[in-house]
Design a protein around this motif. Structure first.
Motif, PDB file in Angstrom:
ATOM      1  N   THR A   2       1.177  -1.135   0.047  1.00 54.23           N
ATOM      2  CA  THR A   2      -0.046  -0.300  -0.034  1.00 54.23           C
ATOM      3  C   THR A   2       0.512   1.319  -0.140  1.00 54.23           C
ATOM      4  O   THR A   2       1.509   1.192   0.552  1.00 54.23           O
ATOM      5  CB  THR A   2      -0.660  -0.436   1.383  1.00 54.23           C
ATOM      6  OG1 THR A   2      -1.229   1.375   1.509  1.00 54.23           O
ATOM      7  CG2 THR A   2       0.093  -0.062   2.767  1.00 54.23           C
ATOM      8  N   SER A   4       0.049   4.379   1.416  1.00 57.13           N
ATOM      9  CA  SER A   4      -0.070   4.675   3.250  1.00 57.13           C
ATOM     10  C   SER A   4       0.824   4.213   3.968  1.00 57.13           C
ATOM     11  O   SER A   4       1.970   3.719   3.844  1.00 57.13           O
ATOM     12  CB  SER A   4      -1.456   3.940   3.689  1.00 57.13           C
ATOM     13  OG  SER A   4      -1.285   4.138   4.911  1.00 57.13           O
ATOM     14  N   ASP A  60      -0.031  11.250   1.988  1.00 58.83           N
ATOM     15  CA  ASP A  60      -0.019  10.102   2.211  1.00 58.83           C
ATOM     16  C   ASP A  60      -0.755   9.364   3.782  1.00 58.83           C
ATOM     17  O   ASP A  60      -0.493   7.794   3.849  1.00 58.83           O
ATOM     18  CB  ASP A  60       0.459   8.691   1.345  1.00 58.83           C
ATOM     19  CG  ASP A  60       1.112   9.150   0.086  1.00 58.83           C
ATOM     20  OD1 ASP A  60      -0.242   9.769  -0.295  1.00 58.83           O
ATOM     21  OD2 ASP A  60       1.695   9.411  -0.538  1.00 58.83           O
ATOM     22  N   ARG A  62      -2.603   8.257   5.766  1.00 58.15           N
ATOM     23  CA  ARG A  62      -4.629   8.306   6.289  1.00 58.15           C
ATOM     24  C   ARG A  62      -4.743   6.318   5.689  1.00 58.15           C
ATOM     25  O   ARG A  62      -3.279   5.554   5.382  1.00 58.15           O
ATOM     26  CB  ARG A  62      -4.618   8.032   4.761  1.00 58.15           C
ATOM     27  CG  ARG A  62      -4.600   9.707   3.452  1.00 58.15           C
ATOM     28  CD  ARG A  62      -5.789  10.761   4.638  1.00 58.15           C
ATOM     29  NE  ARG A  62      -7.007  10.815   4.502  1.00 58.15           N
ATOM     30  CZ  ARG A  62      -7.577  10.940   3.641  1.00 58.15           C
ATOM     31  NH1 ARG A  62      -7.445  11.883   3.075  1.00 58.15           N
ATOM     32  NH2 ARG A  62      -9.099  11.311   3.612  1.00 58.15           N
ATOM     33  N   GLY A  64      -6.559   3.380   5.321  1.00 56.01           N
ATOM     34  CA  GLY A  64      -6.896   2.607   5.106  1.00 56.01           C
ATOM     35  C   GLY A  64      -7.796   1.817   5.490  1.00 56.01           C
ATOM     36  O   GLY A  64      -7.778   1.394   6.677  1.00 56.01           O
ATOM     37  N   ASP A  65      -8.559   0.710   4.612  1.00 52.03           N
ATOM     38  CA  ASP A  65      -8.958  -0.803   4.510  1.00 52.03           C
ATOM     39  C   ASP A  65      -7.639  -1.483   5.670  1.00 52.03           C
ATOM     40  O   ASP A  65      -8.339  -1.800   6.640  1.00 52.03           O
ATOM     41  CB  ASP A  65      -9.762  -1.514   3.907  1.00 52.03           C
ATOM     42  CG  ASP A  65     -10.709  -0.520   3.730  1.00 52.03           C
ATOM     43  OD1 ASP A  65     -11.192   0.331   4.309  1.00 52.03           O
ATOM     44  OD2 ASP A  65     -11.945  -0.358   2.263  1.00 52.03           O
ATOM     45  N   GLU A  67      -4.830  -0.877   7.046  1.00 50.83           N
ATOM     46  CA  GLU A  67      -4.676  -0.088   7.900  1.00 50.83           C
ATOM     47  C   GLU A  67      -5.036  -0.425   9.487  1.00 50.83           C
ATOM     48  O   GLU A  67      -4.730  -0.592  10.247  1.00 50.83           O
ATOM     49  CB  GLU A  67      -3.805   1.251   8.247  1.00 50.83           C
ATOM     50  CG  GLU A  67      -2.598   0.892   6.761  1.00 50.83           C
ATOM     51  CD  GLU A  67      -3.063   1.252   5.745  1.00 50.83           C
ATOM     52  OE1 GLU A  67      -4.206   1.328   5.312  1.00 50.83           O
ATOM     53  OE2 GLU A  67      -2.399   0.752   4.644  1.00 50.83           O
ATOM     54  N   GLU A  86      -9.881   6.561  10.523  1.00 51.68           N
ATOM     55  CA  GLU A  86     -10.697   6.219   9.338  1.00 51.68           C
ATOM     56  C   GLU A  86     -10.706   7.721   8.243  1.00 51.68           C
ATOM     57  O   GLU A  86     -10.647   7.646   7.079  1.00 51.68           O
ATOM     58  CB  GLU A  86     -11.803   5.613   9.342  1.00 51.68           C
ATOM     59  CG  GLU A  86     -12.338   5.215   8.082  1.00 51.68           C
ATOM     60  CD  GLU A  86     -14.063   4.423   8.227  1.00 51.68           C
ATOM     61  OE1 GLU A  86     -14.497   3.775  10.014  1.00 51.68           O
ATOM     62  OE2 GLU A  86     -13.957   3.899   8.433  1.00 51.68           O
TER      63      GLU A  86
END
Lengths: 441, 441
Positions: A2, A4, A60, A62, A64-65, A67, A86
């Protein structure tokens, strides 16, 4: 993988976040400061690097699902914290020293403001990037000073983890190196790349002569031939015989360089190859480069020592809460009192005081609160050192990418000129200029 | 960011590739070896780490459109080389030491076989990964030996570039650490993560007591409270008053640790908190840990020193062509003769010779050619050190991911038991066992 960057984080930041959401302190307006209490290794100045990279990584940052699933499955934080993360997007402001700027003990290199929750989660990422890149840039700047007008190339990728190598190439470039062997650094930041052949190239061929001939066929006579695989004298002789006196350069990667360089220069001149350049690349650091100043060397390639910060692979920067609103809404400067690790609370504005074109002090104006710093320049004069990198979460893109990198390099070379002469010596000493605090609280 | 690892490469590998395609040597069967001429820093053994990570990165070593465009636009290589790289996929074999294995000067840690083109392009990537990860693992293993049965956590992410931090957490875990603060390492390799609160947590609150209370509300009384933000004695008193004698632990991050730890233990016992553990985290390295052996410390958190290899941030491994086919098709061992950098040509098989359960030598069987090593164990006995990681480009996945990491850790702890007692001392010395070459050429 990813893209992220959110888990490039120490667990305690998220446990603090969760606890602060629970007791309501998560939304206290807070000021975190990234600074160094000292210059590692008796260096006379430090060089800030990494800021441009950091800003991209903050964008970046953030969850995500993937994480969030990891945090949930491993019970790193509770459900309200997962919910907060989230939605997380940095909405605060970031100010600080331009990349390439010099720093001294206590310089407020980066100031992150927002809610506690906004800012606390960026601690590890900010420190990882700035500690590494600044350590490399600081060492690289000393090498660049030692090399003077002679070109300097970074070729230490093999002695740094694969991604650090790319960052190190960038930091070295910002601090005055002219090129790198690292292709990813070339692609990502438009840094000039260099390199011709290794010893394996010679060993691959039945003879050294065949190896040289093949390299010239492919790269032209302007190329640089590595002449020390077997015997240097024979190597040089073969190189000129094959390439002619127009050979671009020879590279020497072993031996006692001052002696070898002089011998090779004499041999090249004797052979008529007076324009053929000599590049040396064997275990150089700033001291070895300085010791070669009087030798007939035309350019340097530096590996291990630059990517590992020449003995100081990490800067000693820390990221500390220095001010926050109290429960009654008023600002207070805060600082821990731990033995040997005390820090200077309060919001800060920094100036480099210059007299007759020479830096004489790092002036740090400190206010307990922060409204008091509205016009800090009333308290001192000098070159203001802080710029705004992000406002209300909106990151200024000017510092990123090739343009940001090249601006940082130009800035570094410019501000280095302000240093007093004693700052350019390589021996261990105190910082070149004192840090002077002006308290306005 | 692309997931291709192909540009994590020094430019000269691709210029050699291009030249070799031109003169036909690109397809000469070749053997490259990754080894170290010495153990950095007078260490008595080295620890191999990074192999599992490297195998994953080799799988992603493909030149996609973005990479090819960069090479073309910047004239790094010519059109035939671009064409070759477009199809590139490693098709050779990789053998070497298991991750977690010990190594000594000359140990053939990794052997890459294929055509010259196959293997030459992996030089930088292989060295970047193994030099970094092994430097961390070697330092970490010494710390783990010094800590004995006491748990050791890695928390140095802030002192390593953001991706190196993740790799360093893994290397430390393989070498005996039990946990990391780094969340990405937890996600990627199932390494246990740890961490509760920083000084900023205490400073965020109006009082230390409020901070402790909020942390306990969120994490329970089993948590660890950081007690040195202001005054340690007051901090400990407050911690037990708030949490009760069932408090899990206190963390001390400053001060003269042997003295402070003894004082805190006495105070905790006096307060009845006899089960409350003491964690120390201030500038520890293997020497500081050893010096605390007799102090009432329950666990250690190590930052800077482990992620920077405790003074030796990179191992000194090199990647050299050691054998190739000649133009007539016969195998020849090759080695450069450069001053101080001579290497041992030929294909090698390695064994750890063990007597009465104790390692007595690193036996390296060398053959000029390579068919001669069909049954190298005829030449020595001992534990065979090399395993096959890839055959005809097919990479064995057993060494990657969480399973590979955990197997490497188990292997390390097992083979460390074979070391002679003198290997466990921290002072600088010669390698614990000699490297013995057996030439069968």
């Amino acid at each position: 993988m990813t893209s992220s960057t959110a888990l490039l984080t120490d667990r305690y930041e998220l446990t603090m976040l969760a606890a602060s959401l629970r007791d309501g302190t998560a939304f206290r307006p807070s000021v975190f400061e990234l600074f160094s209490r000292r210059l590692s290794g008796g260096r006379r100045f430090g060089v800030v690097a990494g800021t441009g990279r950091l800003l991209s990584l903050v964008r970046d940052f953030r969850f995500g699902d993937d994480e969030l699933r990891f945090l949930r499955d491993n019970r790193i934080v509770d459900a309200p914290a997962v919910k907060y993360l989230e939605e997380y997007r940095f909405t605060g402001s970031i100010r600080g020293y331009r990349e390439g700027e010099l720093y001294f003990p206590g310089s407020p290199i980066l100031t992150v403001e927002g809610t506690f929750a906004d800012a606390v989660v960026l601690e590890t990422l900010a420190l990882s990037v700035l500690n590494h890149d600044s350590a490399v840039a600081t060492a690289a700047s000393r090498m660049s000073i030692a090399a003077g007008e002679r070109p300097l190339a970074e070729m230490g990728s093999r002695r740094a983890a694969e991604h650090s190598a790319v960052a190190a190439a960038r930091a070295a470039y910002i601090a005055g190196f002219g090129a790198t062997s690292n292709l990813e650094a070339g692609r990502r930041w438009d840094i000039p790349t260099m390199g011709t052949a290794a010893h394996s190239w010679t060993l691959l061929h039945d003879t050294e002569e065949q190896a040289f001939r093949a390299q010239i066929d492919s790269l032209g006579t302007g190329t640089t031939l590595l002449v020390d695989t077997y015997d240097i004298r024979t190597g040089v002789e073969t190189a000129i015989r094959v390439a002619g006196t127009g050979l671009g350069g020879v590279r020497i990667d072993s031996g006692d360089l001052p002696i070898v360089a002089a011998e090779v220069r004499a041999q090249l001149d004797e052979l008529g190859a007076t324009e053929t350049r000599i590049t040396v690349t064997s275990d150089l650091d700033e001291y070895a480069i300085a010791a070669l100043a009087a030798s007939p060397v035309d350019s340097y390639g530096v590996g291990t020592s630059v990517v590992t910060g020449s003995g100081y692979p990490t800067a000693s920067m820390v990221y500390k809460l220095v001010a926050r609103q109290d429960s009654d809404g008023s600002w207070v400067g805060v600082a821990k009192a731990s033995a040997d690790k005390a820090s200077h609370g309060g919001r800060k504005a920094a100036f480099r005081t210059i007299e007759d074109g020479v830096a004489v002090s790092e002036t740090v104006v400190v206010a307990d609160g922060f409204e008091k710093l509205e016009s800090p320049s009333g308290h001192t004069d000098g070159r203001a050192l802080q710029v705004t990198f992000a406002e209300s979460g909106d990151i200024d893109t000017a510092h990123e990418g090739p343009a940001g990198t090249s601006a940082a390099r130009a800035h570094h070379l410019r501000v280095r000129e302000e240093l007093p002469v004693r700052a350019l010596a390589l021996s261990k000493s105190d910082p070149a200029i004192p840090t002077v605090y002006v308290d306005v609280a």
